[in-house]
Structure formats: C-alpha cells, structure tokens
Design an enzyme around this catalytic site. Sequence first.
Site, PDB file in Angstrom:
ATOM      1  N   SER A 113      -2.283  -8.985  -8.770  1.00 55.36           N
ATOM      2  CA  SER A 113      -3.166  -8.860  -7.604  1.00 55.36           C
ATOM      3  C   SER A 113      -4.385  -9.749  -7.717  1.00 55.36           C
ATOM      4  CB  SER A 113      -3.692  -7.429  -7.504  1.00 55.36           C
ATOM      5  OG  SER A 113      -2.668  -6.520  -7.374  1.00 55.36           O
TER       6      SER A 113
ATOM      7  N   HIS B 190       3.160 -12.845  -4.804  1.00 49.77           N
ATOM      8  CA  HIS B 190       2.352 -11.641  -4.597  1.00 49.77           C
ATOM      9  C   HIS B 190       2.855 -10.880  -3.375  1.00 49.77           C
ATOM     10  CE1 HIS B 190      -1.706  -9.606  -3.674  1.00 49.77           C
ATOM     11  NE2 HIS B 190      -1.045  -8.913  -4.573  1.00 49.77           N
TER      12      HIS B 190
ATOM     13  N   GLU C  64       2.500 -13.831  -0.760  1.00 48.91           N
ATOM     14  CA  GLU C  64       1.692 -15.007  -1.113  1.00 48.91           C
ATOM     15  C   GLU C  64       2.425 -15.738  -2.246  1.00 48.91           C
ATOM     16  OE1 GLU C  64      -2.811 -13.552  -0.008  1.00 48.91           O
ATOM     17  OE2 GLU C  64      -2.056 -12.950  -1.970  1.00 48.91           O
TER      18      GLU C  64
ATOM     19  N   ASN D  58      -6.327 -10.397  -1.120  1.00 46.48           N
ATOM     20  CA  ASN D  58      -7.189  -9.526  -1.939  1.00 46.48           C
ATOM     21  C   ASN D  58      -8.618 -10.039  -2.067  1.00 46.48           C
ATOM     22  OD1 ASN D  58      -5.324  -7.567  -2.293  1.00 46.48           O
ATOM     23  ND2 ASN D  58      -4.664  -8.219  -4.321  1.00 46.48           N
TER      24      ASN D  58
HETATM   25  N1  CAA Z   1      10.221   2.626   2.419  1.00 44.25           N
HETATM   26  C1  CAA Z   1      10.942   2.695   3.548  1.00 44.25           C
HETATM   27  N2  CAA Z   1      10.451   3.107   4.723  1.00 44.25           N
HETATM   28  C2  CAA Z   1       9.165   3.493   4.739  1.00 44.25           C
HETATM   29  C3  CAA Z   1       8.336   3.441   3.588  1.00 44.25           C
HETATM   30  C4  CAA Z   1       8.921   2.973   2.393  1.00 44.25           C
HETATM   31  N3  CAA Z   1       8.233   2.868   1.248  1.00 44.25           N
HETATM   32  N4  CAA Z   1       7.097   3.870   3.928  1.00 44.25           N
HETATM   33  C5  CAA Z   1       7.145   4.168   5.231  1.00 44.25           C
HETATM   34  N5  CAA Z   1       8.378   3.937   5.721  1.00 44.25           N
HETATM   35  C6  CAA Z   1       8.842   4.093   7.097  1.00 44.25           C
HETATM   36  C7  CAA Z   1       8.804   5.541   7.518  1.00 44.25           C
HETATM   37  O1  CAA Z   1      10.050   6.173   7.240  1.00 44.25           O
HETATM   38  C8  CAA Z   1       8.543   5.442   8.989  1.00 44.25           C
HETATM   39  O2  CAA Z   1       9.771   5.287   9.665  1.00 44.25           O
HETATM   40  P1  CAA Z   1       9.999   5.915  11.111  1.00 44.25           P
HETATM   41  O3  CAA Z   1       9.114   5.109  12.016  1.00 44.25           O
HETATM   42  O4  CAA Z   1      11.453   5.723  11.350  1.00 44.25           O
HETATM   43  O5  CAA Z   1       9.587   7.342  10.974  1.00 44.25           O
HETATM   44  C9  CAA Z   1       7.748   4.171   9.165  1.00 44.25           C
HETATM   45  O6  CAA Z   1       7.926   3.414   7.967  1.00 44.25           O
HETATM   46  C10 CAA Z   1       6.288   4.427   9.380  1.00 44.25           C
HETATM   47  O7  CAA Z   1       5.830   5.225   8.308  1.00 44.25           O
HETATM   48  P2  CAA Z   1       4.766   6.386   8.440  1.00 44.25           P
HETATM   49  O8  CAA Z   1       4.900   7.059   9.779  1.00 44.25           O
HETATM   50  O9  CAA Z   1       4.837   7.227   7.212  1.00 44.25           O
HETATM   51  O10 CAA Z   1       3.374   5.701   8.339  1.00 44.25           O
HETATM   52  P3  CAA Z   1       2.690   4.499   9.100  1.00 44.25           P
HETATM   53  O11 CAA Z   1       3.146   4.379  10.489  1.00 44.25           O
HETATM   54  O12 CAA Z   1       1.259   4.671   8.809  1.00 44.25           O
HETATM   55  O13 CAA Z   1       3.176   3.205   8.327  1.00 44.25           O
HETATM   56  C11 CAA Z   1       2.478   1.789   6.543  1.00 44.25           C
HETATM   57  C12 CAA Z   1       3.107   3.115   6.975  1.00 44.25           C
HETATM   58  C13 CAA Z   1       3.417   0.646   6.880  1.00 44.25           C
HETATM   59  C14 CAA Z   1       2.321   1.883   5.040  1.00 44.25           C
HETATM   60  C15 CAA Z   1       1.122   1.539   7.290  1.00 44.25           C
HETATM   61  O14 CAA Z   1       0.306   2.665   7.153  1.00 44.25           O
HETATM   62  C16 CAA Z   1       0.387   0.337   6.759  1.00 44.25           C
HETATM   63  O15 CAA Z   1       0.696  -0.799   7.098  1.00 44.25           O
HETATM   64  N6  CAA Z   1      -0.628   0.580   5.891  1.00 44.25           N
HETATM   65  C17 CAA Z   1      -1.432  -0.472   5.293  1.00 44.25           C
HETATM   66  C18 CAA Z   1      -0.709  -0.975   4.075  1.00 44.25           C
HETATM   67  C19 CAA Z   1      -1.444  -2.112   3.430  1.00 44.25           C
HETATM   68  O16 CAA Z   1      -2.519  -2.530   3.815  1.00 44.25           O
HETATM   69  N7  CAA Z   1      -0.805  -2.639   2.378  1.00 44.25           N
HETATM   70  C20 CAA Z   1      -1.401  -3.673   1.585  1.00 44.25           C
HETATM   71  C21 CAA Z   1      -2.102  -3.061   0.407  1.00 44.25           C
HETATM   72  S1  CAA Z   1      -2.900  -4.261  -0.592  1.00 44.25           S
HETATM   73  C22 CAA Z   1      -1.675  -4.871  -1.537  1.00 44.25           C
HETATM   74  O17 CAA Z   1      -0.547  -4.445  -1.519  1.00 44.25           O
HETATM   75  C23 CAA Z   1      -2.048  -6.005  -2.442  1.00 44.25           C
HETATM   76  C24 CAA Z   1      -2.581  -5.667  -3.767  1.00 44.25           C
HETATM   77  O18 CAA Z   1      -2.493  -6.561  -4.632  1.00 44.25           O
HETATM   78  C25 CAA Z   1      -3.274  -4.421  -4.104  1.00 44.25           C
HETATM   79  P1  NAD Z   2       2.460   0.827 -11.505  1.00 44.47           P
HETATM   80  O1  NAD Z   2       1.509   1.467 -12.433  1.00 44.47           O
HETATM   81  O2  NAD Z   2       2.981   1.621 -10.344  1.00 44.47           O
HETATM   82  O3  NAD Z   2       3.746   0.280 -12.286  1.00 44.47           O
HETATM   83  C1  NAD Z   2       3.673  -0.525 -13.444  1.00 44.47           C
HETATM   84  C2  NAD Z   2       4.965  -0.290 -14.221  1.00 44.47           C
HETATM   85  O4  NAD Z   2       5.017  -1.247 -15.276  1.00 44.47           O
HETATM   86  C3  NAD Z   2       5.011   1.090 -14.865  1.00 44.47           C
HETATM   87  O5  NAD Z   2       6.245   1.716 -14.511  1.00 44.47           O
HETATM   88  C4  NAD Z   2       4.938   0.805 -16.366  1.00 44.47           C
HETATM   89  O6  NAD Z   2       5.695   1.712 -17.147  1.00 44.47           O
HETATM   90  C5  NAD Z   2       5.515  -0.592 -16.434  1.00 44.47           C
HETATM   91  N1  NAD Z   2       5.087  -1.378 -17.594  1.00 44.47           N
HETATM   92  C6  NAD Z   2       3.830  -1.504 -18.105  1.00 44.47           C
HETATM   93  N2  NAD Z   2       3.836  -2.341 -19.153  1.00 44.47           N
HETATM   94  C7  NAD Z   2       5.135  -2.770 -19.284  1.00 44.47           C
HETATM   95  C8  NAD Z   2       5.781  -3.670 -20.187  1.00 44.47           C
HETATM   96  N3  NAD Z   2       5.110  -4.289 -21.156  1.00 44.47           N
HETATM   97  N4  NAD Z   2       7.124  -3.876 -20.026  1.00 44.47           N
HETATM   98  C9  NAD Z   2       7.820  -3.258 -19.043  1.00 44.47           C
HETATM   99  N5  NAD Z   2       7.244  -2.407 -18.165  1.00 44.47           N
HETATM  100  C10 NAD Z   2       5.929  -2.165 -18.282  1.00 44.47           C
HETATM  101  O7  NAD Z   2       1.752  -0.508 -10.997  1.00 44.47           O
HETATM  102  P2  NAD Z   2       1.983  -1.303  -9.628  1.00 44.47           P
HETATM  103  O8  NAD Z   2       1.085  -0.751  -8.597  1.00 44.47           O
HETATM  104  O9  NAD Z   2       3.454  -1.418  -9.381  1.00 44.47           O
HETATM  105  O10 NAD Z   2       1.380  -2.729 -10.019  1.00 44.47           O
HETATM  106  C11 NAD Z   2       2.130  -3.644 -10.806  1.00 44.47           C
HETATM  107  C12 NAD Z   2       1.553  -5.033 -10.625  1.00 44.47           C
HETATM  108  O11 NAD Z   2       1.599  -5.390  -9.237  1.00 44.47           O
HETATM  109  C13 NAD Z   2       0.092  -5.184 -11.053  1.00 44.47           C
HETATM  110  O12 NAD Z   2      -0.101  -6.478 -11.550  1.00 44.47           O
HETATM  111  C14 NAD Z   2      -0.666  -5.002  -9.735  1.00 44.47           C
HETATM  112  O13 NAD Z   2      -1.924  -5.595  -9.736  1.00 44.47           O
HETATM  113  C15 NAD Z   2       0.277  -5.701  -8.777  1.00 44.47           C
HETATM  114  N6  NAD Z   2       0.187  -5.267  -7.376  1.00 44.47           N
HETATM  115  C16 NAD Z   2      -0.061  -3.971  -7.059  1.00 44.47           C
HETATM  116  C17 NAD Z   2      -0.111  -3.592  -5.722  1.00 44.47           C
HETATM  117  C18 NAD Z   2      -0.364  -2.161  -5.307  1.00 44.47           C
HETATM  118  O14 NAD Z   2      -0.608  -1.920  -4.128  1.00 44.47           O
HETATM  119  N7  NAD Z   2      -0.293  -1.194  -6.203  1.00 44.47           N
HETATM  120  C19 NAD Z   2       0.113  -4.542  -4.715  1.00 44.47           C
HETATM  121  C20 NAD Z   2       0.384  -5.877  -5.089  1.00 44.47           C
HETATM  122  C21 NAD Z   2       0.408  -6.238  -6.421  1.00 44.47           C
END
Ligand code: CAA
Ligand code: NAD
Length: 307
Positions: A142, A163, A175, A213
């Site tokens: 991330s 990503h 990404e 991010n």
């Molecule tokens: N797998 C399969 N289907 C799924 C699912 C999953 N994991 N999660 C939800 N669904 C389906 C549900 O079954 C539902 O289907 P129906 O319409 O047939 O009922 C549909 O998707 C909508 O789900 P919900 O009604 O539960 O919820 P929602 O309408 O709020 O949608 C969401 C869910 C798509 C997650 C939406 O809330 C959303 O876009 N949230 C923002 C997510 C976001 O910003 N993600 C980025 C995070 S940052 C990141 O990932 C980067 C990082 O490095 C940290």
């Molecule tokens: P998580 O904690 O859900 O899962 C990580 C998994 O990796 C765990 O099951 C753990 O047992 C396993 N693990 C740790 N060390 C290991 C090793 N040495 N060998 C094999 N398996 C190992 O974490 P996550 O949310 O899936 O995040 C994983 C990566 O993806 C991170 O780099 C995170 O920054 C990135 N990421 C996370 C998100 C998010 O929304 N959570 C979105 C995009 C990217």
Amino acid sequence: MAFFTHRFLRSMSSTNSLAIKHITVIGGGLMGAGIAQVAAATGHSVILVDQAEDILKKSLKKIGDSVGRISKKKFIDKPEAGAEFVQQTLQKISTSTDPASAVRNTDLVVEAIVENVNVKQELFKKLDQCAPEKTIFASNTSSLSIGEMASATTRLDRFGGLHFFNPVPLMKLVEVIQTPETSQQTFEALMNFTKALGKKPVACKDTPGFIVNRLLVPYIMEAIRLYERGHGSKEDIDVAMKLGAGYPMGPFELLDYVGLDTSKFIIDGWHKMDPDNPLFAPSALLNKLVDEGKLGKKTGEGFYKYS
Ligand code: CAA
Ligand code: NAD
C-alpha cells in the site's frame, strides 16, 4: 517479407514468453485471497501461500463465499452455470505453506503479506533463489517502495508493483507500478495481466502511496484527528462524507474495512520517512486500538463493533 515474418514471430514468442498463466500469491489474508480469487475466476492457475494450513483453510472459505456471491449475480437465471463457475474457479486454486516450492514453476508472484519492508525483502530474497529466470515479482504494498523491495533480489528488471483495492473482487482499479529499473516488457506484461483479470490499470511511479493512497490515507488520518479533537462523532463524520461527498463508505467504516493495523503500518512508515509532514502524523487513538487488538472488521472490532 522474410524479415517481417521473422520479426513478427520473434515478437509473438517474446509476448508469449511473458504471457501470465500461472501465478503464485503469497499471503492469504484480505487482499491475497481476493487476488487469488479474481485470477482463478479469469482462468489463471493459482497457488495461494500462507504461513499455516488453518489460515489457508479460512482463505479458501472466504474465496468460496465471495465467488458464490458473484456467481449469484452473474448467472442470475442460470444456477447450474453459476455452480459450474464456482467449481471451476475453486479448482484453479491450490494452496501451500512452502513459498520456495510454490514459485518453482510460476510466471508471476504477487506478494500480499504484512506491510513491513524488512519482512517483504526477506521473502523476496528467498523467492529470488527458487523462482525461474522468467518469473516476474510484484508487490501489492500500500505504501512501501517497490524499488527497495526489488533491491533484495537480482531481478530488478522483472520487478514491479500491482496494487489492488479492497474488496478485490469488486474494485475495478489496479495501480501498476514501474520503478526506473522495471523493464518495459515487464511493465507491459503486468498491464496485460491486469486487463486479463477484467480490471482497469493505471500507470504509477514508485512514489509513496502511488496515486490512490497518497490522497486517501491523509484524508482518513484527518478524519481521525477531527474526531480526536471532538469536532464530530465518528458516526456523523461517516454520514457526512457519504451523503455530502458521495463516498460509498465513511472514513471510519473504511478504516475498519481496510484494517487498522495496515493503516497504522502505512502512517508510521511515512512519518518515519517525513517526520515534519503534519499529514503523516501518527494518531494516539489509532495506536491504542491497534495495541488492544481492535483491527477492524477482520477482528470483530475497530472503530465500530461487528457481530
Ligand atoms: N465479494 C463478492 N461480492 C461482494 C463482496 C465480496 N467481497 N463484498 C460485497 N459484495 C457484493 C454484495 O454481495 C452485494 O451484492 P448484491 O448487490 O447482489 O446484494 C454488493 O456487492 C454490494 O455489497 P453491500 O450491499 O454489502 O455493500 P455496498 O453496496 O456498500 O458495496 C463496497 C460494498 C463495494 C465495498 C462499497 O461499500 C465500496 O466501494 N466501499 C469503498 C471501498 C474502498 O474504498 N476500497 C478501497 C480501500 S483502500 C485500498 O484498498 C488500498 C489500500 O492500500 C489500503
Ligand atoms: P492481512 O493481515 O489480511 O493478510 C496478510 C497475510 O499474510 C496473513 O494471512 C499472514 O498470515 C500472511 N503472511 C504474513 N507474513 C507472511 C510470510 N512471510 N509468508 C507468507 N504469508 C505471510 O493483510 P492484507 O490487508 O491482506 O494486506 C496485505 C498487503 O496488501 C499489505 O502489504 C497491505 O498494505 C496491502 N494492501 C492492503 C489493503 C487493505 O485494504 N487491507 C489494500 C491494498 C493493499
């Protein structure tokens, strides 16, 4: 003509040699399970690796549930075709607790383990010794530097970033990160792989947080700070951003969804890199919740409680 044919065949064979068919996903958590799922659903064979069998069992359960939800929508009037889609997807995934053997015959490794550069480097260093020459390495990090991870290996030209976004089966964006050393061939192979998954790729430079991010993390940290100052309840802040800005989730719902541990790893890393930047300042509340093991939806409690 002969020259053209020769060049054409050569370019075909080089494209084919980079066509990604078999992938190994390391880490079967929130992200790795999702990546394995979409790759399998689009016909790739996948080995999913984690540290223990019980974790992998949970990953497979999560994948089964998610594919089931997708298939219900995709094959709304054809339940038999839906059942076949689920079965075919699951059949494409095998699991392993041994990363060294899992990468022996793979086109692409996608790493999705804990957000810690030392742990990721150690893993890539080991994989570099076991994977074939052709294998491309990619990290789903991330916030960390792809170049820094690549420096633990001897394949700087075959190393990039992929990503994905959570939840992987639903979020369309990937990404694709190119370091100055990533070859154009590798970059194109990663772009093509992303498209083969049915996702939309965007090209990114190897900068902290890439595109999404770099904008999203300061925003969610600002939301925590606003709440810490007592300027709004977390419920009101979430409602405000959903109804006032059209976001699908409010920042606290999103923090719980992403995982508070992952958010803390990101912000701590950036704070260390740039301690004077107020956007990267740590939060006492986030630290406290993580210390208490309240990591969000995945542990049943974060900013909110989940049943
Ligand atoms: N797998 C399969 N289907 C799924 C699912 C999953 N994991 N999660 C939800 N669904 C389906 C549900 O079954 C539902 O289907 P129906 O319409 O047939 O009922 C549909 O998707 C909508 O789900 P919900 O009604 O539960 O919820 P929602 O309408 O709020 O949608 C969401 C869910 C798509 C997650 C939406 O809330 C959303 O876009 N949230 C923002 C997510 C976001 O910003 N993600 C980025 C995070 S940052 C990141 O990932 C980067 C990082 O490095 C940290
Ligand atoms: P998580 O904690 O859900 O899962 C990580 C998994 O990796 C765990 O099951 C753990 O047992 C396993 N693990 C740790 N060390 C290991 C090793 N040495 N060998 C094999 N398996 C190992 O974490 P996550 O949310 O899936 O995040 C994983 C990566 O993806 C991170 O780099 C995170 O920054 C990135 N990421 C996370 C998100 C998010 O929304 N959570 C979105 C995009 C990217």
